[in-house]
Design a protein around this motif. Structure first.
Motif, short mmCIF file in Angstrom:
data_model
loop_
_atom_site.label_atom_id
_atom_site.label_comp_id
_atom_site.label_asym_id
_atom_site.label_seq_id
_atom_site.Cartn_x
_atom_site.Cartn_y
_atom_site.Cartn_z
N ALA A 287 -21.76 51.56 3.15
CA ALA A 287 -21.24 51.91 1.82
C ALA A 287 -20.52 53.26 1.84
O ALA A 287 -19.47 53.43 1.20
CB ALA A 287 -22.38 51.92 0.81
N LYS A 288 -21.06 54.22 2.59
CA LYS A 288 -20.44 55.56 2.57
C LYS A 288 -19.05 55.53 3.20
O LYS A 288 -18.17 56.30 2.81
CB LYS A 288 -21.36 56.60 3.22
N ASP A 289 -18.83 54.63 4.16
CA ASP A 289 -17.49 54.52 4.77
C ASP A 289 -16.54 53.72 3.88
O ASP A 289 -15.37 54.06 3.73
CB ASP A 289 -17.58 53.85 6.14
N PHE A 290 -17.06 52.65 3.29
CA PHE A 290 -16.25 51.82 2.39
C PHE A 290 -15.79 52.66 1.20
O PHE A 290 -14.64 52.58 0.75
CB PHE A 290 -17.07 50.61 1.94
N ALA A 291 -16.71 53.51 0.70
CA ALA A 291 -16.38 54.36 -0.45
C ALA A 291 -15.21 55.28 -0.10
O ALA A 291 -14.33 55.50 -0.93
CB ALA A 291 -17.60 55.18 -0.85
N ARG A 292 -15.19 55.79 1.11
CA ARG A 292 -14.08 56.68 1.52
C ARG A 292 -12.76 55.92 1.48
O ARG A 292 -11.74 56.44 1.04
CB ARG A 292 -14.31 57.23 2.93
N LEU A 294 -12.06 53.28 -0.40
CA LEU A 294 -11.71 53.03 -1.80
C LEU A 294 -11.12 54.29 -2.43
O LEU A 294 -10.15 54.24 -3.18
CB LEU A 294 -12.94 52.59 -2.59
N GLN A 295 -11.71 55.43 -2.09
CA GLN A 295 -11.23 56.68 -2.69
C GLN A 295 -9.85 57.06 -2.16
O GLN A 295 -9.09 57.74 -2.84
CB GLN A 295 -12.23 57.79 -2.42
N ALA A 296 -9.56 56.60 -0.96
CA ALA A 296 -8.22 56.86 -0.41
C ALA A 296 -7.23 55.81 -0.93
O ALA A 296 -6.11 55.73 -0.46
CB ALA A 296 -8.27 56.83 1.11
N ASN A 297 -7.70 54.99 -1.88
CA ASN A 297 -6.87 53.94 -2.48
C ASN A 297 -6.37 52.95 -1.44
O ASN A 297 -5.24 52.50 -1.49
CB ASN A 297 -5.69 54.58 -3.23
N TYR B 174 -17.13 60.96 -5.14
CA TYR B 174 -17.55 60.22 -3.94
C TYR B 174 -18.92 59.58 -4.18
O TYR B 174 -19.14 58.41 -3.84
CB TYR B 174 -17.59 61.18 -2.74
N THR B 177 -18.64 56.49 -6.23
CA THR B 177 -18.04 55.40 -5.46
C THR B 177 -19.05 54.82 -4.47
O THR B 177 -19.13 53.60 -4.30
CB THR B 177 -16.78 55.90 -4.73
N GLU B 185 -23.44 46.09 -1.89
CA GLU B 185 -24.29 45.72 -0.74
C GLU B 185 -25.54 44.99 -1.21
O GLU B 185 -25.96 44.01 -0.61
CB GLU B 185 -24.69 46.97 0.04
#
Lengths: 387, 274
Positions: A287-292, A294-297, B174, B177, B185
């Motif tokens: 999730a922490k990588d996917f969130a990055r 998403l935030q980078a659009n 962050y 998100t 998940e």
């Protein structure tokens, strides 16, 4: 260095028939059966020619995709076992976190190895997000399943005093005893990855790590492998532990090579034709990588807003080696120095390259380039220069 | 975006930390969230906290709630909720769930727990009634593009925009998100395959002996009303009520109607001797 011809056995005639995406959704009705069968005739003629040329052969696995007509690579491996004589045969590879039956995977590997009299090499891979929609395997917990499947497959391939029983977290068997056993003690195992953390895990097992079409991003991948290998085994990793997958196109003149590269490149143009709905499966990346992403659009995807680079750009990046044999020898040699060395080159063609494009390119590779690079060694100052 | 803020309290349940919210006073009400988790500012929270001792956990694997390795199925989640209710020493409560949470609430109710006085299920999923493998009862929410995703849950597109912040992650923190991704998940872990159902649940719904109210958003696009009626019919004595101008996410789209339905249900239970 060992040279492998790698093809996804693409059904390229469909690329202009699909509307939009080439994966997951276009129906199988777009296939003309005779056209597809003709392509297989062609691909197998090529395999035989490359065996004669002294090249090795790699196939792979994808599903529900006009990228690749090989949903079950060990059927191809078995056919290749019987029509080739010298080539080593690699499946790169089986997505073992998606297969419900790892023992069946071990049986396929062992059978191909016996039929090829020990020429089989086995890729065990994580695969890509959109395949989880096809296999229906849960992308959550995939790495835990991956490593348990791996442990079971290796045990099944190497146990000679079985049967054994397996009561795992994800897989349970009361009677594992694969017959035939593999011809080799255990076929060499390959794994693929793009990130340094995958490289570390592969190195800790001492397996061959292959990284794909990522240019100098291969540097941190190979470096992480070497560090982890040295920490695990107390010695330096030799080049034969590392593999690089690239595109190639050769010609006697640069002009011919350019035209061929452009035909291979047709695949690069279609590569990113990916349906948004199948871009990401939660759990494939944390999730922490996917969130990055998403935030980078970036829509959480490898191919979101992907613009295919030109063949010149790909050549510059070390993703596609193309040109005359002299040029390609120089390109691969200098890439080898830039990334700190590797021992296997997987040469992908495909796209709309013709049979003669493919065979002539491989002939030039096998007869001129490969002998020059076979004994390539790292110039100790090369990485300092690159840095 | 709703769903994106952590819940304020923590409780260790069977060795795993669960985040939850507890607000208000009165009869205890345990609420179980839908696919996208829950936040303190979600609109129905304040509505329910006025009149109830409202307890809202993030289910294990969602939000900041941790997951034990053995928690793999919806039925395991139901056991985790029993653990939480026990650990909070709640002896008597209403159990309310929406969407995914209604699935977990139904699973829990089939175990005939003594501490639940009444059950409210808003647009429940989790059972399969169709026999033909080619019949699909529940929308595959995993193959909806992120940009289209909010709209499948609401009758009113503007409410969908507000709830999901237009899925504009660039304007979110962050941490927010990551919470959205963690909730994805969670639902993937428990709902990927079989696709948002437990093959055994339909035949177990008859075990539910708690007074039950099934609420249904008339514009639910995830599942249709006929499914909702089958769900309610499978539970002995359950009432079925439809809510106009409402999609799948009833508590978020019509929070005051939702709260009012629950209050009336609770009132009816109070008037009916056990």
């Amino acid at each position: 260095m060992k040279f492998w011809y790698f093809t996804e056995q693409q059904y390229h005639p469909a690329w202009d028939r699909v509307t939009g995406t080439i994966r997951n959704t276009p129906p199988s009705g777009l296939i003309d059966p005779d056209e597809a069968a003709d392509l297989f005739d062609r691909y197998y003629e090529e395999f035989q020619a490359f065996d004669e040329l002294g090249l090795n052969i790699a196939v792979n696995e994808h599903h529900t995709s006009y990228q690749c007509m090989s949903p079950t690579p060990y059927l191809h491996m078995a056919a290749l076992a019987r029509i080739t004589r010298k080539a080593r045969l690699l499946s790169i590879g089986t997505p073992i976190a998606q297969r419900p039956d790892p023992v069946r995977v071990a049986e396929e590997i062992a059978l191909a190895d016996m039929m090829s009299r020990g020429r089989t090499e086995a890729g065990l891979i994580k695969s890509i997000p959109w395949e989880y929609f096809n296999s229906n395997a849960n992308p959550m917990g995939l790495m835990d399943r991956f490593w348990e499947a791996h442990d079971l497959i290796v045990k099944a391939l190497t146990t000679r005093d079985g049967p054994f029983r397996w009561d795992g977290e994800y897989f349970q068997y009361r009677n594992v005893n694969i017959i035939p056993r593999p011809y080799q003690d255990c076929p060499p195992i390959w794994m693929t990855g793009q990130s340094p953390s995958s490289a570390k895990d592969i190195a800790a097992k001492g397996y061959i790590a292959a990284t794909s079409q990522n240019g100098t991003d291969a540097v941190p991948f190979f470096d992480a492998y070497r560090q982890s290998y040295a920490a695990s085994f107390g010695r330096a990793a030799t080049d034969d532990r590392l593999a690089y997958i690239c595109y190639v196109a050769l010609g006697k003149t640069e002009e011919v090579a350019r035209e061929r590269a452009q035909r291979v490149h047709k695949w690069v143009e279609f590569l990113a034709r990916q349906d948004d709905r199948f871009q990401h499966a939660a759990g494939y990346a944390p999730a922490k990588d996917f969130a990055r992403l998403l935030q980078a659009n970036r829509g959480g995807s490898l191919f979101f807003n992907y613009v295919p680079p030109s063949i010149d750009k790909l050549r510059e990046q070390g993703i596609m080696f193309w040109g005359t044999p002299d040029q390609v020898s120089e390109q691969i040699g200098s890439f080898y120095q830039r990334v700190g060395g590797f021992g296997h080159l997987l040469m992908q063609m495909g796209g709309v390259a013709s049979q003669s494009d493919t065979i002539e390119s491989m002939q030039l590779m096998a007869e001129i380039v490969a002998p020059r690079l076979k004994e390539i060694a790292l110039n100790p100052r090369a990485r300092t220069v690159a840095a | 975006m709703l769903f994106s803020e952590p819940l304020p309290c923590r409780q260790i349940v069977d060795g795993a930390e669960i985040e939850f919210l507890r607000e208000g006073a009165g009869e205890s009400l345990v609420y179980l969230h839908g696919f996208d988790g829950v936040s303190p500012s979600d609109p129905f929270i304040a509505q329910l906290a006025s009149g109830f001792d409202l307890i809202v956990p993030s289910l294990p694997g969602f939000g900041a709630s941790r997951l034990l390795p053995a928690t793999r199925t919806a039925s395991d989640l139901a056991h985790a909720v029993v653990g939480l209710i026990d650990s909070l020493k709640v002896k008597d409560c209403l159990l309310v769930g929406s969407s995914f949470g209604a699935w977990i609430a139904a699973e829990l109710a089939t175990m005939r727990p003594r501490f639940i006085r009444g059950l409210v299920l808003a647009d429940p999923i989790g059972a399969r009634f169709a026999k033909d493998p080619l019949d699909h009862e529940i929308l595959d929410i995993f193959t909806i593009a992120t940009a289209d995703y909010p709209y499948i849950f609401f009758a009113d597109r503007a409410k969908a925009e507000t709830a999901f912040g237009g899925t504009d992650f660039t304007s979110m923190s962050y941490e927010q998100t990551v919470r959205y991704c963690t909730n994805r998940e969670g639902v993937t872990r428990f709902g990927w395959s079989p696709l948002l159902y437990n093959p055994s649940l339909a035949s177990r719904l008859c075990r539910i002996e708690i007074p039950t109210l099934v609420l249904w958003g008339e514009q639910d696009r995830v599942i249709d009303e006929a499914y909702g009626r089958k769900f309610a019919n499978a539970i002995p004595g359950a009432d079925f009520r439809t809510i106009p101008d409402c999609g799948h996410y009833l508590p978020i789209e019509q929070p005051s109607v939702f709260a009012s339905e629950i209050r009336q249900f609770s009132e009816r239970l109070r008037r009916t001797p056990a």
